[in-house]
Design a protein around this motif. Structure first.
Motif, PDB file in Angstrom:
ATOM      1  N   GLU A 108      46.310  26.918  44.322  1.00 58.97           N
ATOM      2  CA  GLU A 108      46.258  27.001  42.865  1.00 58.97           C
ATOM      3  C   GLU A 108      46.205  28.446  42.367  1.00 58.97           C
ATOM      4  O   GLU A 108      46.550  28.726  41.210  1.00 58.97           O
ATOM      5  N   LEU A 109      45.760  29.362  43.225  1.00 56.48           N
ATOM      6  CA  LEU A 109      45.527  30.745  42.815  1.00 56.48           C
ATOM      7  C   LEU A 109      46.421  31.723  43.566  1.00 56.48           C
ATOM      8  O   LEU A 109      46.161  32.932  43.565  1.00 56.48           O
ATOM      9  N   THR A 110      47.471  31.215  44.190  1.00 51.50           N
ATOM     10  CA  THR A 110      48.363  32.052  44.982  1.00 51.50           C
ATOM     11  C   THR A 110      49.600  32.425  44.181  1.00 51.50           C
ATOM     12  O   THR A 110      50.279  31.565  43.611  1.00 51.50           O
ATOM     13  N   ASP A 111      49.892  33.730  44.140  1.00 52.80           N
ATOM     14  CA  ASP A 111      51.070  34.219  43.441  1.00 52.80           C
ATOM     15  C   ASP A 111      52.314  34.111  44.316  1.00 52.80           C
ATOM     16  O   ASP A 111      52.234  33.776  45.500  1.00 52.80           O
ATOM     17  N   ALA A 112      53.455  34.452  43.733  1.00 52.85           N
ATOM     18  CA  ALA A 112      54.716  34.369  44.463  1.00 52.85           C
ATOM     19  C   ALA A 112      54.749  35.291  45.678  1.00 52.85           C
ATOM     20  O   ALA A 112      55.474  35.021  46.645  1.00 52.85           O
ATOM     21  N   ASP A 113      53.959  36.360  45.646  1.00 52.81           N
ATOM     22  CA  ASP A 113      53.928  37.274  46.784  1.00 52.81           C
ATOM     23  C   ASP A 113      53.026  36.797  47.912  1.00 52.81           C
ATOM     24  O   ASP A 113      52.858  37.476  48.925  1.00 52.81           O
ATOM     25  N   GLY A 114      52.416  35.613  47.732  1.00 57.28           N
ATOM     26  CA  GLY A 114      51.567  35.053  48.773  1.00 57.28           C
ATOM     27  C   GLY A 114      50.120  35.498  48.721  1.00 57.28           C
ATOM     28  O   GLY A 114      49.292  35.021  49.503  1.00 57.28           O
ATOM     29  N   ARG A 115      49.786  36.393  47.796  1.00 60.92           N
ATOM     30  CA  ARG A 115      48.415  36.877  47.676  1.00 60.92           C
ATOM     31  C   ARG A 115      47.676  36.088  46.607  1.00 60.92           C
ATOM     32  O   ARG A 115      48.263  35.547  45.670  1.00 60.92           O
ATOM     33  N   LEU A 116      46.358  36.053  46.755  1.00 60.80           N
ATOM     34  CA  LEU A 116      45.522  35.364  45.783  1.00 60.80           C
ATOM     35  C   LEU A 116      45.328  36.215  44.539  1.00 60.80           C
ATOM     36  O   LEU A 116      45.193  37.438  44.618  1.00 60.80           O
ATOM     37  N   ARG A 117      45.274  35.556  43.398  1.00 56.71           N
ATOM     38  CA  ARG A 117      44.863  36.179  42.138  1.00 56.71           C
ATOM     39  C   ARG A 117      43.578  35.474  41.729  1.00 56.71           C
ATOM     40  O   ARG A 117      43.589  34.306  41.358  1.00 56.71           O
ATOM     41  N   LEU A 118      42.452  36.193  41.815  1.00 57.83           N
ATOM     42  CA  LEU A 118      41.120  35.601  41.713  1.00 57.83           C
ATOM     43  C   LEU A 118      40.399  36.093  40.462  1.00 57.83           C
ATOM     44  O   LEU A 118      39.801  37.186  40.468  1.00 57.83           O
ATOM     45  N   PRO A 119      40.416  35.339  39.365  1.00 59.09           N
ATOM     46  CA  PRO A 119      39.708  35.764  38.153  1.00 59.09           C
ATOM     47  C   PRO A 119      38.192  35.832  38.377  1.00 59.09           C
ATOM     48  O   PRO A 119      37.595  34.904  38.924  1.00 59.09           O
ATOM     49  N   HIS A 120      37.597  36.946  37.936  1.00 56.89           N
ATOM     50  CA  HIS A 120      36.155  37.147  38.038  1.00 56.89           C
ATOM     51  C   HIS A 120      35.594  37.631  36.706  1.00 56.89           C
ATOM     52  O   HIS A 120      36.306  38.275  35.925  1.00 56.89           O
ATOM     53  N   VAL A 121      34.331  37.313  36.468  1.00 54.28           N
ATOM     54  CA  VAL A 121      33.627  37.747  35.262  1.00 54.28           C
ATOM     55  C   VAL A 121      32.269  38.302  35.668  1.00 54.28           C
ATOM     56  O   VAL A 121      31.553  37.701  36.481  1.00 54.28           O
ATOM     57  N   ALA A 122      31.909  39.469  35.120  1.00 58.15           N
ATOM     58  CA  ALA A 122      30.597  40.065  35.361  1.00 58.15           C
ATOM     59  C   ALA A 122      30.029  40.566  34.051  1.00 58.15           C
ATOM     60  O   ALA A 122      30.714  40.627  33.030  1.00 58.15           O
ATOM     61  N   VAL A 123      28.760  40.935  34.075  1.00 63.06           N
ATOM     62  CA  VAL A 123      28.096  41.536  32.914  1.00 63.06           C
ATOM     63  C   VAL A 123      27.846  43.020  33.226  1.00 63.06           C
ATOM     64  O   VAL A 123      27.321  43.357  34.302  1.00 63.06           O
ATOM     65  N   LEU A 124      28.224  43.877  32.305  1.00 61.08           N
ATOM     66  CA  LEU A 124      27.962  45.322  32.391  1.00 61.08           C
ATOM     67  C   LEU A 124      26.998  45.674  31.273  1.00 61.08           C
ATOM     68  O   LEU A 124      27.267  45.402  30.103  1.00 61.08           O
ATOM     69  N   ALA A 125      25.879  46.288  31.640  1.00 62.77           N
ATOM     70  CA  ALA A 125      24.860  46.634  30.654  1.00 62.77           C
ATOM     71  C   ALA A 125      24.405  48.079  30.840  1.00 62.77           C
ATOM     72  O   ALA A 125      24.432  48.617  31.957  1.00 62.77           O
ATOM     73  N   SER A 126      23.978  48.697  29.760  1.00 61.09           N
ATOM     74  CA  SER A 126      23.509  50.080  29.822  1.00 61.09           C
ATOM     75  C   SER A 126      22.429  50.302  28.780  1.00 61.09           C
ATOM     76  O   SER A 126      22.297  49.555  27.809  1.00 61.09           O
ATOM     77  N   GLY A 127      21.645  51.355  29.004  1.00 61.34           N
ATOM     78  CA  GLY A 127      20.585  51.709  28.065  1.00 61.34           C
ATOM     79  C   GLY A 127      20.069  53.111  28.345  1.00 61.34           C
ATOM     80  O   GLY A 127      20.420  53.739  29.351  1.00 61.34           O
TER      81      GLY A 127
END
Length: 270
Positions: free
Chosen positions: A249-268
């Motif tokens: 489901e996550l493999t592109d035409a080049d055979g590699r995975l495309r893996l969506p990720h989400v993180a939180v970036l915080a600063s102060g």
């Protein structure tokens, strides 16, 4: 008898013990993605005296050195420290919430995917504030409540194979937990005494081969690695078959995975 917080920290240290090479060959590239934004949020430029906490294999520290900063780094795992030193980083072993540095020693502190691996996040943040000079900047990243499809792939494979997670996985004391959202992380940093706190989600597509992405779990890296390596060889083979099927489901035409990720970036500011 140790309490739940000590048990969490002990399990985390055991989880990463001896896995620097496996991490470097798998998830390290993933965790490198937010580093430029992390350093920007901490105000790291030429001459900045910066501490990279939980340096891992030294990715953020090396990036700070490339900006001309003066860099020190710490990590709880000796193999990670050795890997960072091998890249020219002044790194030493230290375990949060206790750092071997003086009050107000640094202009900036960065912690890339570290807060989610400590049993006392508030005490850890208080320690990071202690080593910052007044007006110094902190920037952190952590995995949040919202997850991309790439983050779910290995877990979905474990579920599809009907693998049972081991009972000894780290479990944070509910009293130490916090909402893994930008608002929750903002509140956590403000509670630790930081001002001008900002937090936002950052999302990206990580690219990897199937074998590279699988190698982290197969090498016992992070929680998913502990789950996979705790199984019998037969169950691990089932997980791999499920992983290969779901990875389509996550493999592109080049055979590699495309893996969506989400993180939180915080600063102060300290």
């Amino acid at each position: 008898m140790i309490d739940s917080t000590e048990a969490f920290d002990a399990a985390e240290r055991e989880m990463w013990d001896g896995r620097a090479e496996a991490y470097a060959g798998s998830f390290a590239r993933l965790c490198a993605h937010p580093v430029p934004a992390l350093l920007d949020a901490a105000g790291v430029t030429a001459g900045t005296h910066v501490l990279d906490v939980g340096t891992g294999t030294g990715t953020a520290a090396v990036a700070a050195l490339e900006r001309g900063a003066r860099v020190a780094a710490v990590d709880a795992e000796a193999g990670m420290v050795a890997a960072a030193r091998g890249r020219g980083v002044d790194a030493r072993v230290a375990v949060l919430p206790e750092l071997p540095h003086g009050d107000g020693e640094f202009d900036a502190v960065v912690a890339n995917f570290v807060v989610n691996h400590v049993g006392r996040p508030r005490a850890a943040l208080a320690e990071l504030r202690r080593v910052l000079r007044p007006g110094g900047r902190l920037a952190v990243t952590l995995w949040g409540a919202r997850r991309g499809a790439g983050q779910e792939l290995l877990g979905r494979a474990v579920q599809a194979a009907q693998a049972v997670p081991p009972a000894y996985l780290p479990r944070l004391d509910p009293a130490e937990d916090f909402p893994r959202t930008p608002e929750g992380v903002t509140g956590l940093l403000a509670e630790a005494g930081f001002t001008g706190v900002r937090a936002e989600e950052t999302a990206w597509d990580h690219r990897a081969t199937r074998d590279e992405w699988w190698s982290g779990a197969a090498g016992g890296v992070a929680t998913i690695g502990r789950v996979v390596t705790a199984q019998t060889p037969e169950t691990i083979a089932r997980i791999r078959r499920a992983y290969d099927r779901l990875a389509d489901e996550l493999t592109d035409a080049d055979g590699r995975l495309r893996l969506p990720h989400v993180a939180v970036l915080a600063s102060g500011t300290a």
